[in-house]
Design an enzyme around this catalytic site. Sequence first.
Site, mmCIF file in Angstrom:
data_model
loop_
_atom_site.group_PDB
_atom_site.id
_atom_site.type_symbol
_atom_site.label_atom_id
_atom_site.label_comp_id
_atom_site.label_asym_id
_atom_site.label_seq_id
_atom_site.Cartn_x
_atom_site.Cartn_y
_atom_site.Cartn_z
ATOM 1 C CB SER A 1 -0.767 -0.053 1.203
ATOM 2 O OG SER A 1 0.042 -0.007 2.240
ATOM 3 C CG ASP B 1 -3.666 -3.015 -2.025
ATOM 4 O OD1 ASP B 1 -4.267 -3.292 -2.773
ATOM 5 O OD2 ASP B 1 -3.813 -3.358 -0.435
ATOM 6 C CG HIS B 2 -6.612 0.128 -1.660
ATOM 7 N ND1 HIS B 2 -7.762 0.201 -2.234
ATOM 8 C CD2 HIS B 2 -6.486 -0.815 -0.891
ATOM 9 C CE1 HIS B 2 -8.808 -0.829 -1.670
ATOM 10 N NE2 HIS B 2 -7.876 -1.487 -1.079
ATOM 11 C CE LYS C 1 -12.283 -9.329 6.233
ATOM 12 N NZ LYS C 1 -11.581 -7.825 5.835
ATOM 13 C CG ASN D 1 -6.661 -7.621 -2.986
ATOM 14 O OD1 ASN D 1 -6.056 -8.298 -3.841
ATOM 15 N ND2 ASN D 1 -6.465 -6.054 -3.031
HETATM 16 O O1 G3H Z 1 -6.341 -1.093 1.980
HETATM 17 C C1 G3H Z 1 -6.150 -2.134 2.782
HETATM 18 C C2 G3H Z 1 -4.692 -2.918 3.189
HETATM 19 O O2 G3H Z 1 -4.955 -3.746 3.989
HETATM 20 C C3 G3H Z 1 -3.733 -1.864 3.308
HETATM 21 O O3 G3H Z 1 -3.647 -1.390 4.157
HETATM 22 O O4 G3H Z 1 -2.980 0.948 3.941
HETATM 23 O O5 G3H Z 1 -2.884 0.087 6.247
HETATM 24 O O6 G3H Z 1 -1.375 -0.651 4.530
HETATM 25 P P1 G3H Z 1 -2.508 -0.169 4.808
HETATM 26 P P1 13P Z 2 -8.173 -7.448 4.371
HETATM 27 O O1 13P Z 2 -8.152 -6.408 5.322
HETATM 28 O O2 13P Z 2 -9.373 -8.351 4.509
HETATM 29 O O3 13P Z 2 -6.898 -8.434 4.410
HETATM 30 O O4 13P Z 2 -8.133 -6.921 2.934
HETATM 31 C C1 13P Z 2 -6.850 -6.663 2.151
HETATM 32 C C2 13P Z 2 -7.105 -5.822 0.975
HETATM 33 O O5 13P Z 2 -8.158 -5.747 0.504
HETATM 34 C C3 13P Z 2 -6.132 -5.241 0.632
HETATM 35 O O6 13P Z 2 -6.148 -4.289 -0.397
HETATM 36 ZN ZN ZN Z 3 -8.137 -3.472 -0.520
#
Ligand code: G3H
Ligand code: 13P
Ligand code: ZN
Length: 385
Positions: free
Chosen positions: A61, A96-97, A195, A270
Amino acid sequence: MEEENQLRLYSIVPLMQMAEKSSLDDSPSAVGAYNVNFYAQAEGILKGLSGTDAPGIIQASKGACKFQGGPDVIQYIVLEAMKNLGHEHPVAVHLDHGDETSAIECVDKGFSSVMIDASHLPDEENIAATNAIVEYAHPRGVSVEGEYGLLAGVEEDTEHAKSVYADPRFVPEFLERSGADALAIAYGTSHGPNKGRTDSLDTTIVRDSYQGLLKASMTLDKFLVGHGSSTVPAELVAGINALGGTLEGTSGVPGYKIKEAIEYGIRKVNIDTDLRLKITLAMRQFLADNPGVEKSSEALGMIKGVFDGTIPALDKHKKPIEPGMLVDPRSYLDPVKKNMPELLREDYHKCEDDAFIEAMELVSQGVAEHVADLNRMFGSAGLAR
Ligand code: G3H
Ligand code: 13P
Ligand code: ZN
């Protein structure tokens, strides 16, 4: 030359194609996408992948990149771990994101895939923002994932109270017009270890989206992604709580629901939270089994200080966290990162702190076991054989 071949990073497209071909062949499959923050975690993920002969996506991320000082450091960590383990199966390093700035930076700094999450924007603006990254990434051989619909809970920097589900009828058009290779579609999952009830999950959104792609003969080029898919095993939470944790109200996506989503068309799953829990359990176990370890290991002394509450723990937004609520390893690894960053970036086996080596081996082993279990659940085990 051989080493160069071994260290090639793949875009996520060929990996998801392997999963799609297997699925078309009556063996539903998705590639696991596992979040990484430090070396022992990367090592554990790779061991889980090689132990199950699975292709895999290792993703970071924006917060993970910031923690390590940039995407180039993340890419270095994964490549070092691959080299040290002699990893032979296909791996992608994925953002990621991401947003526009981080996606461009990651393309420039060696990631083989990026996500642009513009899901907070109206659809037309989301498509345009995603397409702008596709235009930059594709000529450089880098794949792109977009996101359509909103997941409830915390998504990187923003928090949404409710999911906004993806409309399956619009999914093929979104993929076509944005040019993205993969699309995270909101079908009721959420990030993190709390969740809530499973009745928010609507896997018919996955089914209908995939059917639309099938009809348009797009399934070998365009792929559906499931975020927020951690299973949050009750025994892991119980283990953490038995060792001083105070986690409450946790729940994950049940395995049968993940399998159903894969049968219906998800090709990338993910996982971040489950690995955080595994790592936290390993750290708490190690500290409980080794009282006084701070006398021989400065690094573990710092980590212990965070778990004891003598060093204040902060989350990624710099807000204080009660020690019992620690889940994100970055919160308790932060003092080590600040004082001895190489311990979290380089192969820890090479350091002179035997206790730290032992603790990181436990972390790595915990991660590897869970990744292997999940790969079997996802049907990616054996795909790279
Ligand atoms: O967006 C969700 C993923 O679990 C990444 O988390 O931004 O805390 O690294 P983070
Ligand atoms: P979780 O928090 O369920 O592991 O999701 C991870 C995720 O979607 C990372 O982009
Ligand atoms: Zn995610």
